[in-house]
Every structure is written in C-alpha cells, then in structure tokens.
Design an enzyme around this catalytic site. Structure first.
Site, short mmCIF file in Angstrom:
data_model
loop_
_atom_site.label_atom_id
_atom_site.label_comp_id
_atom_site.label_asym_id
_atom_site.label_seq_id
_atom_site.Cartn_x
_atom_site.Cartn_y
_atom_site.Cartn_z
N ARG A 139 0.82 -1.23 0.00
CA ARG A 139 0.00 0.00 0.00
C ARG A 139 0.85 1.27 0.00
NH1 ARG A 139 -2.70 -3.28 3.53
NH2 ARG A 139 -4.58 -4.18 2.65
N LYS B 107 2.58 11.63 -10.78
CA LYS B 107 1.76 10.72 -11.59
C LYS B 107 2.58 9.47 -11.91
CE LYS B 107 -1.52 13.59 -14.13
NZ LYS B 107 -1.97 13.95 -15.49
N GLU C 42 8.34 18.35 -24.65
CA GLU C 42 7.66 18.71 -23.39
C GLU C 42 8.13 20.08 -22.91
OE1 GLU C 42 5.23 16.77 -22.33
OE2 GLU C 42 5.77 14.65 -22.52
N LYS D 113 6.55 23.22 -14.20
CA LYS D 113 5.73 22.04 -13.89
C LYS D 113 5.33 22.01 -12.42
CE LYS D 113 4.77 17.25 -14.14
NZ LYS D 113 5.03 15.92 -14.64
N GLU E 141 -5.38 17.20 -10.45
CA GLU E 141 -5.93 17.54 -11.77
C GLU E 141 -7.43 17.79 -11.76
OE1 GLU E 141 -3.86 15.60 -15.01
OE2 GLU E 141 -5.67 15.76 -16.22
N ARG F 260 -4.02 21.77 -13.59
CA ARG F 260 -3.02 20.77 -13.97
C ARG F 260 -3.30 20.20 -15.36
NH1 ARG F 260 0.02 15.97 -10.55
NH2 ARG F 260 1.30 15.36 -12.33
N ASN G 34 -1.45 18.72 -20.06
CA ASN G 34 -1.81 17.73 -21.08
C ASN G 34 -1.90 18.35 -22.47
OD1 ASN G 34 -2.05 15.72 -19.11
ND2 ASN G 34 -4.15 16.33 -18.66
N HIS H 266 -1.56 16.30 -25.64
CA HIS H 266 -1.59 14.89 -25.26
C HIS H 266 -2.87 14.17 -25.66
CE1 HIS H 266 2.01 15.94 -23.14
NE2 HIS H 266 2.16 14.73 -22.61
N HIS I 30 -1.72 11.17 -27.55
CA HIS I 30 -1.83 9.80 -27.00
C HIS I 30 -2.49 8.86 -28.00
CE1 HIS I 30 -1.39 10.74 -22.41
NE2 HIS I 30 -0.22 10.50 -22.99
N HIS J 238 7.26 9.13 -26.94
CA HIS J 238 6.16 9.89 -26.36
C HIS J 238 6.25 11.37 -26.77
CE1 HIS J 238 3.25 11.34 -23.47
NE2 HIS J 238 4.15 12.18 -22.99
N1 LIG Z 1 4.35 10.74 -15.06
C1 LIG Z 1 4.56 11.84 -15.73
O1 LIG Z 1 4.32 12.93 -15.25
C2 LIG Z 1 5.08 11.75 -17.12
C3 LIG Z 1 5.47 12.92 -17.79
C4 LIG Z 1 6.03 12.81 -19.06
C5 LIG Z 1 6.17 11.56 -19.64
N2 LIG Z 1 5.77 10.45 -18.96
C6 LIG Z 1 5.93 9.12 -19.55
O2 LIG Z 1 7.29 8.93 -19.83
C7 LIG Z 1 7.42 8.02 -20.91
C8 LIG Z 1 8.44 8.56 -21.90
O3 LIG Z 1 9.64 8.81 -21.23
P1 LIG Z 1 11.05 8.71 -21.95
O4 LIG Z 1 10.98 9.40 -23.27
O5 LIG Z 1 12.05 9.14 -20.96
O6 LIG Z 1 11.15 7.17 -22.31
P2 LIG Z 1 12.11 5.97 -21.82
O7 LIG Z 1 12.14 5.89 -20.36
O8 LIG Z 1 11.65 4.77 -22.55
O9 LIG Z 1 13.54 6.39 -22.37
C9 LIG Z 1 13.75 6.53 -23.76
C10 LIG Z 1 14.94 5.70 -24.25
O10 LIG Z 1 16.16 6.29 -23.81
C11 LIG Z 1 17.03 5.30 -23.24
N3 LIG Z 1 17.84 6.01 -22.25
C12 LIG Z 1 17.40 6.56 -21.11
N4 LIG Z 1 18.37 7.29 -20.53
C13 LIG Z 1 19.46 7.19 -21.31
C14 LIG Z 1 20.75 7.75 -21.27
N5 LIG Z 1 21.10 8.64 -20.32
N6 LIG Z 1 21.63 7.43 -22.23
C15 LIG Z 1 21.25 6.60 -23.24
N7 LIG Z 1 20.04 6.06 -23.37
C16 LIG Z 1 19.14 6.36 -22.41
C17 LIG Z 1 16.10 4.26 -22.72
O11 LIG Z 1 16.75 3.01 -22.62
C18 LIG Z 1 14.98 4.26 -23.75
O12 LIG Z 1 15.33 3.45 -24.84
C19 LIG Z 1 6.05 7.84 -21.51
O13 LIG Z 1 5.53 6.61 -21.13
C20 LIG Z 1 5.24 8.95 -20.88
O14 LIG Z 1 3.88 8.62 -20.73
C21 LIG Z 1 5.25 10.53 -17.72
ZN LIG Z 2 3.98 13.94 -21.86
#
Ligand SMILES: NC(=O)c1ccc[n+]([C@@H]2O[C@H](COP(=O)([O-])OP(=O)(O)OC[C@H]3O[C@@H](n4cnc5c(N)ncnc54)[C@H](O)[C@@H]3O)[C@@H](O)[C@H]2O)c1
Ligand SMILES: [Zn+2]
Length: 347
Positions: free
Chosen positions: A105, A127, A169, A211, A221, A225, A229, A232, A236, A248
């Site tokens: 939990r 999130k 972003e 942010k 949200e 907030r 999006n 998005h 999405h 993304h």
């Molecule tokens: N929770 C939130 O507030 C929030 C906000 C924005 C995005 N997201 C989520 O985040 C995800 C996208 O994040 P992302 O683009 O970081 O994707 P990711 O975590 O998949 O990373 C992208 C790629 O980069 C590689 N990588 C990471 N760090 C590296 C480094 N320093 N050197 C070399 N390679 C590296 C990873 O192995 C991967 O292949 C989506 O699922 C999205 O929905 C969430």
């Molecule tokens: Zn995003």
C-alpha cells in the site's frame, strides 16, 4: 539538480531515511550505463541494494513488467520501510513509481531521471502508472517521489532522438505558461542541440519550475493541472496507433500541432503563431506530420477514450495566445477532424 548526482544518491537517501533494503529499477540500456554508479553509491552509504531490469521502451509500462517487479520485491521481502529507486526515463519512473505506490500500500521511492523527457517532466508531479490495451496511462496512482536526483551529465549519452523527444515537453511548458521561454528556446537551438551544460541546466530548471508551479496549485488535476496535457489528447491517440513506435515526445509534438490548429479555429491563435509552433518543433527535429499512414477516423475514435473526457465531453487544452493554455469543451467534431487531418496528411 547536480552534475554527478548519481554518485551521491546513497548519501542523500541515507539522510532521508534508513531503508533496510533498496530496489533499483532500470531498463537494460540505462542499467548498463548507470546502475554500477548508483549501486556503488548506495553500498558506500551502507545501504543494502538490488537491481531489477526490464526491456527498454514504453511496452514495459505493462501489467506483466509490473508483476515482475512485485515478484522481485516479494523475493527480497522488501517491507514498508523499504525504498525503490527509478533510474531512467519516464518509463522507469512511471512503472517503478506505480509499483512503489501499490506495494504494501505504498513504499517510498526516489527518481533518478536519465532522459531529457524525465528531467523536464516525468521525474516530478506524482503521476505514476502503466498502459493498458484500453489506452495509455489508464492504470495508475498519484505517488510523489521522496527525492528527485537530476544528474544532467546523463544527457551526454542520450540518443539525439530522445533529446528531441524531451524538448517537445519543454516547448509544451513554454506554450502553456511562459511565452518568453519560447523565445529562449528559439534563440538557443544550436546550444541546446549541442547539449551545452549551462544551457541544459537552465532549460531543466525552468521546466521544473513551471511544472511544479502548476502541480502545486492542483495536485489531483481538478483544474489547472490539465494544462500540462496540452498536445496529449490527440498525441496519445497517435502514440497508441503507432504501436508505440513513436517516442512519447514525438507524439506530443504532433498533438501540439493539432491543438494549435484547433486553437486557431477558435480564433485564439493566428496563422503566424501556428507556423511558429511548427517551425520550432521542426528545428528540434520533431515530427509535425505523422510518419506512417493513419486513418483520421481511428485517431478521432481513440481520442474519445482519452481520460481527459468529463461527463462525455472532451476537454481540450488549447492556447489563447502563445504562453497561455486554456481548457475548452466547445470544440466540434469537424474542427477536431480537420486538426487531425493536418497532422496525419500534412494538409
Ligand atoms: N508521469 C509523468 O508525469 C510523465 C510525464 C512525461 C512523460 N511520462 C511518460 O514517460 C514516458 C516517456 O519517457 P522517456 O521518453 O524518458 O522514455 P524511456 O524511459 O523509454 O527512455 C527513452 C529511451 O532512452 C534510453 N535512455 C534513457 N536514458 C538514457 C541515457 N542517459 N543514455 C542513453 N540512453 C538512455 C532508454 O533506454 C529508452 O530506450 C512515456 O511513457 C510517458 O507517458 C510521464
Ligand atoms: Zn507527456
């Protein structure tokens, strides 16, 4: 944010708590690059730690990978006073954060972002979640990290495509909240692409300020907030239809172009504003037209399943001028289809 932060993570966690056990979760690429550093730092601080890895990519935000983490936590007997560390991009923080939100939990967790996407967005805000066949990020929880350790040095190993995805972003934050920050981007394209440390440091700080500022006023949200999006809703839908082959941030760039077009159809942006938004995204090598053939109908249908729907009406984050995000419900089907057509066919 400190260059070399990953080498200090152990001492910082030890200042915060004395977890008997720490599980570090990272995708295999990130683990290969940075897990040794983090594990060494945890060990030096006298903390007992283990590493869990999952395949890189958004497909790992799944029930199957979540279950693998639970199995690992069970084997380790990680209890309520244990801690988890999300090392990596947004996938690591969303997946690990959701495991931390639900295991026993809720256990504490720390984010160590290694992508620009995560540095400027995913590492903060609370999130967490995974994807489901019904849609992206549909299963999740609000669970804040106890510590966010941004190490901008990790950007040096990040592929160009992922740097660009993070910039989407960053442009989003400028468009919804800070017009001067858009000028800032436009006048530093080369320095940003060269990942000059001082410029990247400023970029990350300004993004996190925007942010956190928005999240603080509306954590769950209920209102403001939702502005985060921007891009998005259609983004999405495109992301899901492309089988997660798009990053993304790339899908968000496409969604922002569509949302800018919708804002223009509402009389809130001019032609020059829309052209400017497209141009800045293109200068950062982000797509402004979907690179594979997609049906407008399919994109339109999926946006109906997006969680930003309230009482059956889609809520659209639009721009009332650059730097001013607004939420509107009075957007009709025809305008939406025209906006989707613009990014799926380059019309
Ligand atoms: N929770 C939130 O507030 C929030 C906000 C924005 C995005 N997201 C989520 O985040 C995800 C996208 O994040 P992302 O683009 O970081 O994707 P990711 O975590 O998949 O990373 C992208 C790629 O980069 C590689 N990588 C990471 N760090 C590296 C480094 N320093 N050197 C070399 N390679 C590296 C990873 O192995 C991967 O292949 C989506 O699922 C999205 O929905 C969430
Ligand atoms: Zn995003």
């Amino acid at each position: 944010m400190v260059p070399g932060a990953l080498n200090h993570i152990g001492e910082w966690i030890a200042e915060l708590a004395t977890p008997p056990m720490v599980l570090v979760c990272a995708d295999t690429t990130v683990a290969g690059l940075y897990a040794d550093r983090v594990l060494a730092s945890l060990g030096a601080a006298g903390l007992k730690a283990a590493l869990h890895t999952f395949p890189p990519g958004d497909a790992s935000k799944s029930l199957a990978e979540l279950d693998r983490i639970y199995v690992k936590l069970g084997e380790m007997k990680l209890a309520r006073d244990g801690m988890m560390v999300a090392l990596g991009g947004g996938v690591a923080s969303d997946l690990t954060g959701f495991a931390a939100a639900t295991w026993m939990r809720g256990v504490r967790f720390v984010t160590c972002p290694t992508t620009l996407e995560s540095d400027v967005d995913a590492c903060v805000g609370g999130k967490t979640g995974i994807n489901h066949a019904a849609g992206k990020n549909l299963v999740g929880a609000f669970h804040h990290a106890d510590l966010v350790a941004v190490d901008p040095e990790c950007l040096q190993t990040l592929p160009e495509r992922d740097v660009a995805a993070g910039l989407a972003e960053s442009v989003k934050h400028a468009l919804i909240a800070d017009a001067a920050f858009l000028d800032w981007h436009e006048s530093r394209v080369e320095a940003i692409q060269a990942r000059e440390p001082a410029v990247m440091g400023e970029l990350i700080e300004r993004n996190l300020r925007i942010k956190v500022g928005v999240v603080e006023t509306d954590e769950h949200e209920q209102g403001r907030r939702a502005l985060l999006n921007f891009g998005h809703t259609i983004g999405h839908a495109i992301e899901a239809l492309c089988g997660y082959e798009l990053r993304h941030g790339e899908a968000v760039a496409l969604g922002m172009v569509a949302a800018a077009d919708l804002s223009r159809s509402k009389g809130m942006l001019g032609d020059a504003d829309v052209a400017r938004i497209r141009a800045v995204l293109e200068r950062f090598h982000l797509p402004t037209v979907v690179p594979i053939a997609l049906e407008v109908d399919a994109v339109a249908a999926l946006t109906l399943g997006d969680k930003k729907v309230r009482g059956g009406r889609r809520r659209w984050v639009l721009l009332d001028g650059i730097g001013c995000g607004v939420v509107r419900e009075d957007v009709d089907e025809e305008q939406i289809r025209a906006a989707i057509t613009m990014v799926t066919a380059g019309a």
